[in-house]
Design an enzyme around this catalytic site. Structure first.
Site, short mmCIF file in Angstrom:
data_model
loop_
_atom_site.label_atom_id
_atom_site.label_comp_id
_atom_site.label_asym_id
_atom_site.label_seq_id
_atom_site.Cartn_x
_atom_site.Cartn_y
_atom_site.Cartn_z
N ASP A 184 0.86 -1.18 0.00
CA ASP A 184 0.00 0.00 0.00
C ASP A 184 0.90 1.23 0.00
OD1 ASP A 184 -2.48 1.52 0.29
OD2 ASP A 184 -1.78 1.94 2.32
N GLU A 268 -2.32 -1.99 -5.72
CA GLU A 268 -3.62 -1.35 -5.95
C GLU A 268 -3.53 -0.45 -7.17
OE1 GLU A 268 -6.94 1.15 -3.34
OE2 GLU A 268 -4.84 1.11 -2.71
N ASP A 350 -2.79 1.74 7.31
CA ASP A 350 -2.02 1.35 6.12
C ASP A 350 -1.68 -0.13 6.11
OD1 ASP A 350 -2.04 4.01 5.26
OD2 ASP A 350 -0.29 4.50 6.47
#
Length: 370
Positions: A184, A268, A350
């Site tokens: 992330d 992502e 996170d």
């Protein structure tokens, strides 16, 4: 596999003049070809092909004698770049090609073939220019493709050689949950891994803003067209180049580490261009340069037979509890930690997102681009 090898060159004054002539001539041909394409389309409803433009270059040399001093294949390379620009415009909607300016800080021209590289003498031979001194710090084996000569805003000359090593890409390694890591990316921490590890964001641009302000203030006070104005502009460019080099070095080191330690990496899909419209965070997002980091991960994964898995842009990786699946719709950007109302698990925002990215990626229903 195709790999690019970049070397710095140290041309003489005469060779520098030849470089600038090539930069200007290729820019002239590019702009001329773009104008021809626009006119042809407006008059006939058809676009002039690259081969038609290349044939007209011979006639153009009769009108502009100075074009004869330039490597003909470099001139044809300009029309090839224009053709690629139109291909991106029609296929990827990257924007209509625009005319090139001589004020562009980065200038370049291509040398498709007939160049030579001498690693023993640390020299590169270019058509119409001759042998140029270079720092050939690493060798390569394979077939040399197109070479590109470029000049940076700080006046440094480089040559980038595309090489085909004539080897097939390695077969993708088998991976499972233990061999996969979710990542992330963020602003506070550059990257947070699903194993709980956090990589601090170096923030090279932000840490140099005070120095930038000083240099820009000095630059604004210099008289237009003076030598001091040139010197002040050079100082600003030098700081920009330093930040770029620092960022690239950091991302290369981190991407190589992640690729070597894992068989698969889950990422992502981010709409970075959309995020940059947020003027409060635009500078920090640009400083992080996530797109550049992902690009490095992707091509290194190809080199070493690793797998990059992407999840959809709208997957709620941040707001879902990775333990019980509870969806926390009230979570805001300011909430860095939160507690799940169902299973009472305390989450780092996170780390929870990184774990969910890994879970979503390994779910066959959510696999994208594998």
């Amino acid at each position: 596999m195709l790999k690019a090898y970049k070397y710095r060159m140290y041309p003489t004054k005469e060779q520098e003049e030849m470089f600038f002539q090539h930069f200007g001539a290729c820019r002239f041909i590019y702009n001329w070809a773009l104008e021809q394409k626009i006119k042809t389309y407006e008059q006939d409803g058809k676009s002039a092909s690259r081969f038609d433009l290349n044939n007209k270059i011979t006639e153009l040399k009769k009108e502009h004698e100075w074009l004869k001093d330039i490597n003909s294949q470099s001139l044809q390379g300009a029309t090839l770049y224009l053709e690629n620009a139109f291909t991106k415009f029609f296929r990827e909607k990257k924007g209509f090609p625009h005319f090139k300016s001589r004020k562009n800080p980065v200038q370049s021209f291509s040398v498709p073939q007939f160049y030579k590289v001498d690693f023993d003498a640390n020299k590169v031979k270019l058509p119409k220019i001759g042998w140029v001194k270079a720092k050939l710090h690493r060798g390569f084996t394979g077939v040399g493709k197109t070479a590109t000569v470029s000049k940076t805003p700080t006046g440094k000359f480089y040559i980038s050689i595309l090489v085909d090593d004539e080897q097939e890409l390695p077969v993708k390694s088998i991976f499972n949950e233990k061999m996969t890591v979710g990542i992330d990316v963020g602003i506070k921490d550059f990257a947070v891994l699903s194993n709980g590890e956090k990589i601090e964001n170096p923030k090279y641009l932000k840490n140099s803003m005070k120095r930038f302000a000083v240099l820009q203030r000095i630059l604004s006070r210099k008289q237009k067209g003076s030598k001091n104005k040139v010197k002040a502009r050079f100082a600003v460019s030098k700081l920009h180049e330093k930040i770029s080099n620092q960022r690239n070095d950091f991302q290369h080191t981190l991407s190589s580490k992640l690729i070597s330690e894992n068989q698969a990496i889950a990422l992502e899909t981010l709409n970075v261009s959309g995020m940059l419209k947020n003027h409060c965070l635009a500078q920090s997002i640009a400083d992080a340069s996530w797109s550049s980091f992902v690009t490095k991960l992707e091509y290194k994964a190809e080199w070493y037979g690793k797998t990059i898995i992407r999840i959809g842009r709208f997957e709620p990786s941040t707001k879902i509890c990775n333990v019980c699946g509870f969806h926390n719709g009230r979570l805001t950007l300011a909430d860095r930690e939160w507690k799940c109302p169902d299973c009472k698990t305390n989450h780092d925002r996170d780390v929870n997102a990184a774990i969910n990215i890994k879970k979503f990626a390994l779910d066959k229903q959510n696999l994208i681009g594998i």
